[in-house]
Design a protein around this motif. Structure first.
Motif, short mmCIF file in Angstrom:
data_model
loop_
_atom_site.label_atom_id
_atom_site.label_comp_id
_atom_site.label_asym_id
_atom_site.label_seq_id
_atom_site.Cartn_x
_atom_site.Cartn_y
_atom_site.Cartn_z
N GLN A 151 0.87 -1.15 -0.02
CA GLN A 151 -0.07 0.08 0.00
C GLN A 151 0.74 1.23 0.01
O GLN A 151 2.03 1.28 0.55
CB GLN A 151 -0.93 0.19 1.31
N ALA A 152 0.39 2.23 -0.59
CA ALA A 152 1.38 3.44 -0.60
C ALA A 152 1.39 4.20 0.74
O ALA A 152 0.60 4.16 1.70
CB ALA A 152 0.21 4.69 -1.31
N GLY A 153 2.61 4.52 0.91
CA GLY A 153 3.06 4.81 2.25
C GLY A 153 3.38 3.99 3.09
O GLY A 153 3.86 4.10 4.46
N GLN A 155 5.87 1.42 2.59
CA GLN A 155 6.99 0.66 2.38
C GLN A 155 7.83 0.48 3.80
O GLN A 155 8.03 1.50 4.37
CB GLN A 155 7.81 1.58 1.01
N THR A 235 10.85 7.89 0.10
CA THR A 235 9.72 8.34 -0.80
C THR A 235 9.34 9.60 -0.77
O THR A 235 8.50 10.01 -1.41
CB THR A 235 8.71 7.27 -0.10
N ASP A 269 6.82 13.18 -3.77
CA ASP A 269 6.19 12.21 -3.17
C ASP A 269 6.26 11.04 -4.15
O ASP A 269 5.50 10.89 -4.99
CB ASP A 269 4.85 12.63 -2.88
N ASP A 271 5.51 7.83 -3.57
CA ASP A 271 4.17 7.11 -3.60
C ASP A 271 3.10 7.62 -4.48
O ASP A 271 2.49 6.93 -5.06
CB ASP A 271 3.54 7.05 -2.13
N GLN A 272 2.94 8.85 -4.41
CA GLN A 272 1.88 9.42 -5.15
C GLN A 272 2.27 10.07 -6.68
O GLN A 272 1.62 10.62 -7.39
CB GLN A 272 1.50 10.74 -4.58
#
Length: 374
Positions: A151-153, A155, A235, A269, A271-272
């Motif tokens: 999931q994003a954020g 890691q 990230t 960012d 992740d985004q």
């Protein structure tokens, strides 16, 4: 109790003797005696001549480290006589025990006098692919494991902690010689220094270099300073108070030296897949452009969007400095006040300029302009 004390004394003596033995090995061991073995191993792995003309120094306490001087790897056969790579001095020291806790503690990393020559001959062959091919051949393929969705954020951090007392890269040179396309470029006098590096703490970074290119013929001096911050997973990256100064001398293109100054605060960012450029200011030839921009799809299909506007500039003086001759005008005040503002959106296929507001002297033009990639 007496037996316990006796055992502790014996253990203490054993520990002291082991430490003395270790110290004797450390202080009598000379890594320079193994230069021939190291050289032979590198030459076996690369198929090229390799030499260490300087000293090799090792340290054990409190840092485990190595310092090596005057290292050189020869060029590939059929290319120029200059080495493929050369290092005047490399000094790296690492704390060993923190690595067991996924903590990287490094003393100041020093790399002085790095030189690299990248070459392409008239037939399109280059002088580095043989090294890459040997490296790939040595790596045995392993069964591919199914990737677990992340999931994003979320890691996992690569390191639990990071502490580097700074980086010192001094007097580096990289040359590019493409005989197939008659292109020669060089990056020289490259210096990069940082203060102490920690996770989630600003790190002062300073870089400067000299660039030379022959197609077109130009030279440039580049200087950059910023405060760099990144998190444990790498990230989220921030470049605060970024200042980029470029001085370009291109006689065939510009009648005078072009000085470009870029100021910005940049947040990335991963992740985004988003980069945000705020408080951005670009200055060249007394013309100033302000921008607030977002870059979405940063790692896939970038889309730039935001707003731009300029300060009022004397277009007549600007065109004259660019070497553009204007015809005689009835009014000496014509083209002395020029300003622009709009929204902008751009990707690989289309540039959209909306809500355009162009002020020229006492006139104002509004509209939009879309430019497709044809």
């Amino acid at each position: 109790m007496k037996k316990l004390k006796l055992v502790l004394k014996i253990l203490g003596v054993v520990v002291i003797l082991l430490l003395l033995a270790l110290a004797a090995v450390v202080f009598t061991f000379d890594p320079n005696n193994y230069k021939e073995a190291i050289t032979a191993q590198v030459e076996k792995q690369t198929g090229r001549d390799f030499s260490i003309d300087g000293d090799i120094s090792l340290s054990v306490f409190p840092w485990v480290g190595v310092q090596v001087e005057d290292v050189e790897l020869a060029n590939a056969e059929g290319f120029s006589d200059q080495p493929f790579a050369r290092i005047a001095q490399l000094d790296v020291k690492v704390m060993l025990l923190p690595l067991l806790r996924k903590e990287l503690q490094v003393d100041r990393v020093r790399l002085h006098g790095l030189f690299a020559s990248l070459e392409v001959d008239k037939d399109g062959n280059n002088n580095w692919s043989d090294l890459a091919a040997q490296e790939q051949a040595e790596v045995e393929p392993t069964p591919k494991q199914p990737e677990q969705p992340v999931q994003a954020g979320e890691q996992a951090p690569v390191l639990a902690a990071l502490a580097i007392n700074g980086i010192e890269l001094v007097d580096a040179t990289v040359s590019w010689n493409d005989a197939q396309n008659n292109v020669q470029s060089s990056l020289s006098d490259f210096d990069l220094t940082t203060e102490a590096i920690r996770f989630n703490q600003p790190v002062a970074v300073q870089m400067n270099t000299h660039v030379k290119h022959n197609e077109p013929d130009l030279e440039a001096m580049i200087m950059l300073t910023t405060n760099l911050t990144f998190n444990e997973a790498f990230t989220n990256i921030q470049l605060d108070a970024l200042l980029l100064e470029v001085g370009v001398d291109a006689p065939g293109l510009l009648p005078e030296q072009l000085d470009i100054v870029l100021n910005s605060d940049i947040n990335i960012d991963i992740d985004q897949e988003l980069a945000t450029l705020s408080d951005t200011r670009l200055t060249a030839m007394d013309a100033v452009l302000h921008a607030v921009l977002d870059v979405n799809g940063l790692l896939s299909e970038p889309v730039v969007s935001g707003t731009v506007h300029t300060d009022t500039v004397n277009a007549r003086i600007l065109l004259d400095r660019l070497g553009v001759a204007l015809p005689p005008m009835a009014n000496d005040n014509s083209l002395t006040k020029l300003a622009y503002a709009s929204r902008v959106k751009a990707d690989a296929n289309l540039i959209e300029l909306d809500d355009i507001k162009l002020n020229l002297d006492d006139a104002e033009l509004t509209g939009w302009l879309h430019i497709p990639d044809t």
